[in-house]
Design an enzyme around this catalytic site. Structure first.
Site, PDB file in Angstrom:
ATOM      1  N   HIS A 115       0.797  -1.236   0.000  1.00 13.42           N
ATOM      2  CA  HIS A 115       0.000   0.000   0.000  1.00 13.42           C
ATOM      3  C   HIS A 115       0.822   1.276   0.000  1.00 13.42           C
ATOM      4  O   HIS A 115       0.271   2.373   0.082  1.00 13.42           O
ATOM      5  CB  HIS A 115      -0.951  -0.006   1.208  1.00 13.42           C
ATOM      6  CG  HIS A 115      -1.790  -1.240   1.259  1.00 13.42           C
ATOM      7  ND1 HIS A 115      -1.421  -2.349   1.973  1.00 13.42           N
ATOM      8  CD2 HIS A 115      -2.949  -1.551   0.632  1.00 13.42           C
ATOM      9  CE1 HIS A 115      -2.331  -3.299   1.802  1.00 13.42           C
ATOM     10  NE2 HIS A 115      -3.263  -2.847   0.991  1.00 13.42           N
ATOM     11  N   GLY A 168      -7.097  11.730   8.492  1.00 18.37           N
ATOM     12  CA  GLY A 168      -7.855  10.664   7.846  1.00 18.37           C
ATOM     13  C   GLY A 168      -7.990  10.888   6.355  1.00 18.37           C
ATOM     14  O   GLY A 168      -7.900   9.960   5.544  1.00 18.37           O
ATOM     15  N   ARG A 197      -3.672   4.093  -4.271  1.00 19.67           N
ATOM     16  CA  ARG A 197      -5.105   4.198  -3.936  1.00 19.67           C
ATOM     17  C   ARG A 197      -5.520   5.612  -3.539  1.00 19.67           C
ATOM     18  O   ARG A 197      -6.377   5.802  -2.669  1.00 19.67           O
ATOM     19  CB  ARG A 197      -5.470   3.241  -2.805  1.00 19.67           C
ATOM     20  CG  ARG A 197      -5.376   1.783  -3.196  1.00 19.67           C
ATOM     21  CD  ARG A 197      -5.720   0.907  -2.024  1.00 19.67           C
ATOM     22  NE  ARG A 197      -5.691  -0.487  -2.438  1.00 19.67           N
ATOM     23  CZ  ARG A 197      -6.747  -1.308  -2.364  1.00 19.67           C
ATOM     24  NH1 ARG A 197      -7.879  -0.885  -1.903  1.00 19.67           N
ATOM     25  NH2 ARG A 197      -6.638  -2.558  -2.750  1.00 19.67           N
ATOM     26  N   ARG A 247      -1.793  11.265  14.748  1.00 19.96           N
ATOM     27  CA  ARG A 247      -3.049  11.445  14.025  1.00 19.96           C
ATOM     28  C   ARG A 247      -3.567  12.856  14.245  1.00 19.96           C
ATOM     29  O   ARG A 247      -3.590  13.354  15.382  1.00 19.96           O
ATOM     30  CB  ARG A 247      -4.071  10.410  14.528  1.00 19.96           C
ATOM     31  CG  ARG A 247      -5.483  10.686  14.122  1.00 19.96           C
ATOM     32  CD  ARG A 247      -6.401   9.490  14.316  1.00 19.96           C
ATOM     33  NE  ARG A 247      -7.783   9.871  14.477  1.00 19.96           N
ATOM     34  CZ  ARG A 247      -8.540  10.390  13.515  1.00 19.96           C
ATOM     35  NH1 ARG A 247      -8.061  10.573  12.305  1.00 19.96           N
ATOM     36  NH2 ARG A 247      -9.802  10.727  13.745  1.00 19.96           N
ATOM     37  N   GLY A 249      -6.910  14.519  13.447  1.00 22.69           N
ATOM     38  CA  GLY A 249      -8.223  14.203  12.881  1.00 22.69           C
ATOM     39  C   GLY A 249      -9.355  14.994  13.492  1.00 22.69           C
ATOM     40  O   GLY A 249      -9.132  15.944  14.251  1.00 22.69           O
ATOM     41  N   GLU A 259     -14.271   8.967  17.875  1.00 24.28           N
ATOM     42  CA  GLU A 259     -13.709   8.930  16.529  1.00 24.28           C
ATOM     43  C   GLU A 259     -13.479   7.478  16.145  1.00 24.28           C
ATOM     44  O   GLU A 259     -14.070   6.597  16.778  1.00 24.28           O
ATOM     45  CB  GLU A 259     -12.452   9.823  16.427  1.00 24.28           C
ATOM     46  CG  GLU A 259     -11.381   9.586  17.463  1.00 24.28           C
ATOM     47  CD  GLU A 259     -10.436   8.473  17.110  1.00 24.28           C
ATOM     48  OE1 GLU A 259     -10.640   7.373  17.659  1.00 24.28           O
ATOM     49  OE2 GLU A 259      -9.484   8.690  16.336  1.00 24.28           O
ATOM     50  N   GLU A 301     -10.193   5.884  14.973  1.00 21.68           N
ATOM     51  CA  GLU A 301      -8.832   5.431  14.652  1.00 21.68           C
ATOM     52  C   GLU A 301      -7.843   5.347  15.816  1.00 21.68           C
ATOM     53  O   GLU A 301      -6.919   4.516  15.788  1.00 21.68           O
ATOM     54  CB  GLU A 301      -8.201   6.354  13.577  1.00 21.68           C
ATOM     55  CG  GLU A 301      -8.833   6.268  12.203  1.00 21.68           C
ATOM     56  CD  GLU A 301     -10.046   7.164  12.031  1.00 21.68           C
ATOM     57  OE1 GLU A 301     -10.278   8.034  12.917  1.00 21.68           O
ATOM     58  OE2 GLU A 301     -10.790   7.014  11.059  1.00 21.68           O
ATOM     59  N   SER A 353     -15.514  18.292  15.564  1.00 22.59           N
ATOM     60  CA  SER A 353     -16.181  18.800  14.359  1.00 22.59           C
ATOM     61  C   SER A 353     -17.700  18.767  14.477  1.00 22.59           C
ATOM     62  O   SER A 353     -18.408  19.408  13.695  1.00 22.59           O
ATOM     63  CB  SER A 353     -15.759  17.973  13.147  1.00 22.59           C
ATOM     64  OG  SER A 353     -16.078  16.607  13.359  1.00 22.59           O
ATOM     65  N   ASP A 354     -18.219  18.016  15.443  1.00 17.07           N
ATOM     66  CA  ASP A 354     -19.664  17.924  15.658  1.00 17.07           C
ATOM     67  C   ASP A 354     -19.891  17.437  17.077  1.00 17.07           C
ATOM     68  O   ASP A 354     -18.951  17.009  17.736  1.00 17.07           O
ATOM     69  CB  ASP A 354     -20.304  16.960  14.645  1.00 17.07           C
ATOM     70  CG  ASP A 354     -19.650  15.585  14.672  1.00 17.07           C
ATOM     71  OD1 ASP A 354     -18.666  15.390  13.947  1.00 17.07           O
ATOM     72  OD2 ASP A 354     -20.096  14.729  15.453  1.00 17.07           O
TER      73      ASP A 354
HETATM   74  N1  HPA Z   1     -18.345   9.656  15.264  1.00 16.07           N
HETATM   75  C1  HPA Z   1     -19.167  10.683  15.480  1.00 16.07           C
HETATM   76  N2  HPA Z   1     -18.881  11.929  15.139  1.00 16.07           N
HETATM   77  C2  HPA Z   1     -17.704  12.154  14.570  1.00 16.07           C
HETATM   78  C3  HPA Z   1     -16.807  11.144  14.334  1.00 16.07           C
HETATM   79  C4  HPA Z   1     -17.156   9.814  14.700  1.00 16.07           C
HETATM   80  O1  HPA Z   1     -16.400   8.858  14.498  1.00 16.07           O
HETATM   81  N3  HPA Z   1     -15.726  11.710  13.753  1.00 16.07           N
HETATM   82  C5  HPA Z   1     -15.976  13.027  13.650  1.00 16.07           C
HETATM   83  N4  HPA Z   1     -17.161  13.304  14.141  1.00 16.07           N
END
Ligand code: HPA
Length: 235
Positions: free
Chosen positions: A5, A21, A44, A88, A90, A179, A181, A203-204
């Site tokens: 890879h 990621g 890839r 990481r 992410g 998350e 990983e 991020s959320d």
């Molecule tokens: N789960 C839920 N919300 C998220 C994730 C996840 O793995 N990664 C980034 N936001």
């Protein structure tokens, strides 16, 4: 020598690799940090870049999503390319009220529901923990910023479907984010006697989706996490 890879030679990777990621984020990070970045692999669609930051060598390579994908790259980087540490960089979903969208979590440890770690040492519930020197370097770089947290996260196999009672129990046990990983990365680093850290931008939020970042915002809102990751890469 190329691996299944990674189409690169041994000396093509720096001892430290930043690992987002998303392959596009990897390219953006490489261009942002390293004017001398060169692409060393592109199998890839997973581009790998090597250059220097303030004269120190660094590589950036994406993991793809989830522990199986990250596991392929982390295994090959540690076993075939003399990589010493992987950081990481992410995104994660907040799962406790203590964290807000935009905050950064330095993942001290990572619980998981993945069989990848539960079957690792028969009879043992493996503890996936970050490398202390990298945590210390990231914490030092964070200074007094109270929106940067150092805490356990959970790495799940499923993005969709987080059982509410499980989210609550994890939060009760001091887990700040979810998350897919970190637990795999930490275990593979331990397996090869190497170092690992995950620095995650929220991020959320599982408890309140009103502030969630858009896909576009996710791609750009990682600069603070990146500064901590670079400090850890070069400590
Ligand atoms: N789960 C839920 N919300 C998220 C994730 C996840 O793995 N990664 C980034 N936001």
């Amino acid at each position: 020598m190329a691996t299944p890879h990674i189409a690169a030679e041994k000396g093509d990777f720096a001892p430290a690799v930043l690992m987002p990621g998303d392959p596009r984020r990897a390219e953006r990070i490489a261009n942002l940090l390293m004017p001398d970045a060169r692409k060393v692999s592109d199998v890839r669609g997973i581009g790998a870049y090597t250059g220097t930051v303030d004269g120190k060598p660094l590589s950036v390579m994406a993991s793809g999503m989830g522990m199986p994908s990250l596991g392929i790259y982390a295994n090959e980087l540690f076993s075939q390319f003399d990589v010493r540490r992987i950081i990481r960089v992410g995104t994660a979903g907040g799962l406790a009220h203590k964290v807000k969208v935009g905050d950064v979590v330095v993942a001290l440890g990572a619980h998981t529901d993945s069989a990848m770690n539960t079957t690792r040492i028969p009879g043992i519930h493996f503890s996936a923990v970050a490398s202390y020197p990298l945590v210390a370097a990231a914490v030092a770089a964070a200074g007094s910023d109270t929106t940067i947290h150092v805490a356990p996260v959970v790495s799940r196999d499923h993005f969709y479907g987080n059982p509410a009672e499980q989210v609550q129990a994890l939060a009760d046990y001091g887990t700040l984010a979810v998350e897919m990983e970190a637990a795999g990365l930490y275990a593979i680093a331990a397996q090869y006697d190497r170092e690992a850290l995950a620095v995650l931008t929220i991020s959320d939020h599982l408890l309140d989706h009103s502030q969630d970042m858009t896909a576009e915002e996710r791609e750009h809102n990682f600069e603070r996490a990146l500064a901590l990751a670079v400090a850890a890469a070069h400590c």
